[in-house]
Design an enzyme around this catalytic site. Structure first.
Site, short mmCIF file in Angstrom:
data_model
loop_
_atom_site.label_atom_id
_atom_site.label_comp_id
_atom_site.label_asym_id
_atom_site.label_seq_id
_atom_site.Cartn_x
_atom_site.Cartn_y
_atom_site.Cartn_z
N HIS A 192 1.04 -1.25 -0.24
CA HIS A 192 -0.19 -0.19 0.12
C HIS A 192 0.90 1.00 0.02
CE1 HIS A 192 -3.42 -2.66 2.08
NE2 HIS A 192 -3.30 -2.66 0.31
N GLU A 434 -15.03 -8.98 -16.54
CA GLU A 434 -13.75 -9.05 -16.82
C GLU A 434 -13.27 -10.73 -16.42
OE1 GLU A 434 -11.74 -8.01 -12.81
OE2 GLU A 434 -13.67 -8.05 -11.82
N ASP A 458 -7.64 -9.04 -15.36
CA ASP A 458 -8.44 -10.19 -15.03
C ASP A 458 -8.96 -10.88 -16.68
OD1 ASP A 458 -8.28 -10.72 -13.20
OD2 ASP A 458 -9.35 -9.56 -11.71
N CYS A 505 -11.75 0.52 -16.99
CA CYS A 505 -10.90 0.63 -15.34
C CYS A 505 -10.07 -0.53 -14.68
CB CYS A 505 -11.66 0.63 -13.84
SG CYS A 505 -12.18 -1.27 -13.45
C1 PEP Z 1 -9.54 -6.07 -12.79
O1 PEP Z 1 -9.19 -7.34 -13.38
O2 PEP Z 1 -8.44 -5.21 -14.54
C2 PEP Z 1 -9.07 -4.76 -12.50
C3 PEP Z 1 -9.49 -3.67 -12.19
O3 PEP Z 1 -9.40 -5.71 -10.71
P1 PEP Z 1 -8.50 -5.78 -10.15
O4 PEP Z 1 -6.73 -5.79 -10.89
O5 PEP Z 1 -8.53 -5.21 -8.91
O6 PEP Z 1 -8.84 -7.48 -9.88
MG MG Z 2 -10.33 -7.57 -11.26
#
Ligand code: PEP
Ligand code: MG
Length: 590
Positions: A192, A434, A458, A505
Site C-alpha cells: 500500500h 473481466e 483479469d 478500469c
Molecule cells: C481488473 O481486473 O482489471 C481490475 C480492475 O480489477 P483488479 O485489478 O482489482 O483485479
Molecule cells: Mg479484476
C-alpha cells in the site's frame, strides 16, 4: 559512489540529501518472573549475536562489491555498539534487577543514551544519535521478530527519506513534507505504501538490502524508481546523468500540470471522462488534485486486507462516507469485495482450490458468504445517502450471478427501509466485464444492470489463459493481442446496443500508449491510477478521433500481438514523443 539494487515501486528519478528515519519499534512494558530471568538474558544475548551477524553480512557484501572503506568502518562502529556497556550492561542489569522483558530493557537503555546525545552541542556528535537509533532499533526488531514502520515527521523539503519500512501514512506525510523520494530496506512493489508513492508521484525503491547501514543523513542519494536502483554518494558524472534524466521528467510534469484544470477533450470536440482507481482514502485528494473527475474504481477489499478482524458495518460506512467527503461531490464507484485469488485477508478463510484465480473468489465468495456481503451492501447503501455513489460487482461470469447480487441488494434496501435507517434507494449498479463469458454476453448483462466497467487485468489473464501473477507466462500477457481487441470491441458494441454506459478500469485504461486504441474502440470513460491522468489527458487533447479510429482499424486487420504492438507503439511514439519520452534511453553504464 555505491549502487544498490532493489525493486522499483514507484517510477521517477529523485536526487537529494538523505534523511534517515529512525524507525522506532513499538515496545510495551512487560515484566517477567524471577525464574525466567536467565532465559531472558540468554534470549537477549542471542539477539545481540543475531544482530551482529546481520551487520557482518552487510559488511561482507560491501567488501565483495566496491569495498567502500568509509561505509565499512561505519558498520564496524555499529557492530561495536552492540557490545557497548551503556547499552548492553544497562539492559542486562534491568532484566536481572527489575525483571523486565529484554525488549523493554533495551528500549529504556536506548532512551537513556539518546537523552545524553540530545544534550550535546556539537552537531556532528548530536547526529550520531541516529547511528545509535539504527543499531538499537535493529536489535529491537531482532528481539521482537518483526518490522515496524518509521515516523516521517520533520522530513526536510526535497530530501530522500530512507527507512527500514514505511507505512502508507508515512508516505503520505512525506509527500506533504515535499520529500523528493524514498527508499526502504523492506517493503514490496505492490504494498500500500507503494500505491501511495505512485499516487504522489514520488520515486520509491523497495527491498534495498543493507541500505540502513550504508546511508546516513546528509549523504547525497539518487533514487531511480524506473530501474529500482539507489545510488549513494554519486560521483560527478553519474550525478550529471541523473540530473539530465530528472530534468526530462521535470519538464514533462510541468507541461502536464499546465493542463490540470482542462477537460480531456479531443481536437474535434469529443470529451473523455477520466477518473481514478483508488485503494485507500489517502489517494482521493491526490487523485482530485491530478484532475480526476470521479473515482471510477474504489477497491474496497483493501479495508479487509489490512486487519485481522472483519470490518464492521459502521466502520465500512464511516470509511465510505469519508471517501465521499474527500471526493467533494465527485461520484465514487465502490467495487464490492474482490477477495480471494491473490487477495487473502487474515479475517476470513477462503478455500484456495487448485487454481485460486479460477476458484472461490470475488463475487463468488460474496454470494457464498452473504453475511459478509450484506454487511458491506448495507454500509454502501447507507453511505450513498451522503454523496453520489455507484456500486460495481466484480468478476461476474453470468446473468444468474448478477440477478443473485441484485436480489441481495434489494433485500438489503428493504431491511434498511423497515429499520428506518437513512439510505439511498437509487444507486446505479454496475457489472465488471473481466471474464471471457461476460465479454461474450455483455448485451445480456447490460440489459439487467445500469453500467459496465471493463476490468482488463483479469480479462486478459482469463482470455489468454495466462496467470497475471505468474512470471513464467508473463510473455503471453499482451493487452494488444488480437483476441483482446476483438473482445473489447464486442463489449463496447454489446453495451451500446443496450444503451448502457461502459467504462474501462483495468490498467490498460491508464497506459498512454494505448489511448488511441481505446478511443478508437469508442471508449469515452477511462479509470486509471491517478498519476496516469495528466499524461493520458494530454494525449487525448491532441487527438483527432478519426486518427485513433484509423489506427484501431488497421490494428484489427493484423494477426499477431507483435505486429499490432509495432504498429501502435510506433505510431504513438512518433506522434507523442514529448508525452511518452521519459529519458529511459539514456541508460547509464557502470
Ligand atoms: C481488473 O481486473 O482489471 C481490475 C480492475 O480489477 P483488479 O485489478 O482489482 O483485479
Ligand atoms: Mg479484476
Amino acid at each position: 559512489m555505491h549502487r544498490l539494487t532493489g525493486v522499483g515501486a514507484s517510477p521517477g528519478i529523485a536526487i537529494g540529501v538523505a534523511h534517515v528515519l529512525a524507525s522506532r519499534v513499538e515496545i510495551h512494558e512487560r515484566r517477567i518472573a524471577v525464574l525466567e530471568v536467565d532465559a531472558e538474558i540468554a534470549r537477549f544475548e542471542q539477539a545481540l549475536r543475531d544482530t551482529d551477524e546481520q551487520l557482518a553480512r552487510i559488511q561482507a557484501q560491501l567488501a565483495a562489491t566496491e569495498g567502500d572503506d568509509h561505509q565499512y568502518r561505519i558498520l564496524e562502529a555499529h557492530r561495536l555498539m552492540l557490545s557497548d556497556v551503556h547499552l548492553v550492561e544497562r539492559a542486562r542489569r534491568m532484566i536481572r534487577d527489575e525483571q523486565t522483558a529484554a525488549e523493554w530493557a533495551v528500549r529504556k537503555a536506548l532512551d537513556q543514551i539518546q537523552a545524553v546525545f540530545d544534550k550535546i552541542e556539537d552537531p556532528y556528535f548530536r547526529d550520531r544519535k541516529s547511528d545509535v537509533a539504527l543499531v538499537g532499533e535493529r536489535l529491537l526488531r531482532t528481539l521482537v521478530g518483526r518490522r515496524e514502520h518509521a515516523s516521517a515527521e520533520h522530513a526536510p523539503k526535497g530530501c530522500i527519506a530512507v527507512a527500514h519500512e514505511l507505512s502508507p501514512a508515512d508516505a503520505a506525510q512525506l509527500g506533504r513534507a515535499d520529500a523528493a523520494g524514498f527508499c526502504t530496506e523492506g517493503g514490496g512493489r505492490t504494498s500500500h505504501t507503494a500505491i501511495v508513492a505512485r499516487a504522489l508521484g514520488l520515486p520509491y525503491v523497495v527491498g534495498v538490502e543493507g541500505l540502513g547501514h550504508q546511508v546516513w543523513s546528509g549523504m547525497t542519494v539518487v533514487i531511480d524508481g524506473f530501474r529500482g536502483e539507489v545510488i549513494l554518494d554519486p560521483d560527478e558524472e553519474a550525478l550529471r546523468r541523473y540530473q539530465a534524466r530528472a530534468a526530462v521528467h521535470g519538464a514533462r510534469s510541468q507541461r502536464l500540470a499546465a493542463i490540470r484544470d482542462l477537460r480531456a477533450q479531443t481536437q474535434d470536440g469529443s470529451v473523455v471522462h477520466l477518473s481514478a482507481n483508488v485503494e485507500m482514502l489517502e489517494e482521493i485528494p491526490i487523485a482530485v488534485d491530478l484532475g480526476a473527475e470521479s473515482v471510477g474504481l474504489f477497491r474496497t477489499e483493501f479495508l479487509y486486507l489490512e486487519r485481522n478482524e472483519l470490518p464492521t458495518e459502521e466502520e465500512q460506512y464511516a470509511h465510505a462516507v469519508a471517501a465521499l467527503h474527500s471526493a467533494a461531490g465527485r461520484p465514487i464507484t465502490f467495487r464490492t469485495l474482490d477477495l480471494g485469488g491473490d487477495k487473502l485477508p487474515p479475517s476470513v478463510r477462503i478455500p484456495l482450490g487448485t487454481n485460486p484465480a479460477m476458484g472461490l473468489r470475488s463475487i463468488r465468495y460474496s454470494l457464498k458468504r452473504t453475511d459478509v456481503f450484506r454487511t458491506q451492501l448495507r454500509a454502501l447503501y447507507r453511505a450513498a445517502a451522503e454523496g453520489p455513489t455507484q456500486i460495481l460487482l466484480p468478476l461476474i461470469s453470468g446473468v444468474a450471478e448478477l440477478r443473485a447480487a441484485k436480489d441481495l441488494c434489494a433485500a438489503v434496501r428493504d431491511e434498511l427501509r423497515r429499520q428506518n435507517v437513512r439510505y439511498a434507494e437509487q444507486v446505479p449498479l454496475g457489472v465488471m466485464v473481466e471474464t471471457p463469458s461476460a465479454a461474450l454476453i455483455t448485451d445480456l448483462l447490460a440489459a439487467e444492470c445500469d453500467f459496465l466497467s471493463i476490468g482488463t487485468n483479469d480479462l486478459i489473464q482469463y482470455a489468454l489463459a495466462a496467470d497475471r501473477e505468474d512470471e513464467h507466462v508473463g510473455y503471453l500477457y499482451h493487452p494488444l493481442h488480437p483476441a483482446i481487441l476483438r473482445a473489447l470491441r464486442q463489449i463496447v458494441v454489446g453495451a451500446e446496443r443496450m444503451g448502457k454506459p461502459v467504462a474501462m478500469c483495468g490498467d490498460m485504461a491508464g497506459d498512454p500508449m494505448l489511448a488511441w486504441v481505446l478511443i478508437g474502440l469508442g471508449l469515452r470513460n477511462l479509470s486509471m491510477a491517478p498519476r496516469q491522468i495528466p499524461v493520458v489527458k494530454s494525449i487525448i487533447r491532441s487527438t483527432e478521433i478519426a486518427d485513433a479510429e484509423r489506427l484501431l482499424a488497421q490494428a484489427l486487420t493484423m494477426s499477431t500481438e507483435t505486429e499490432i504492438e509495432e504498429l501502435v507503439y510506433g505510431a504513438m511514439n512518433r506522434r507523442f514523443a514529448l508525452e511518452l519520452n521519459d529519458g529511459e534511453d539514456d541508460r547509464p553504464t557502470g
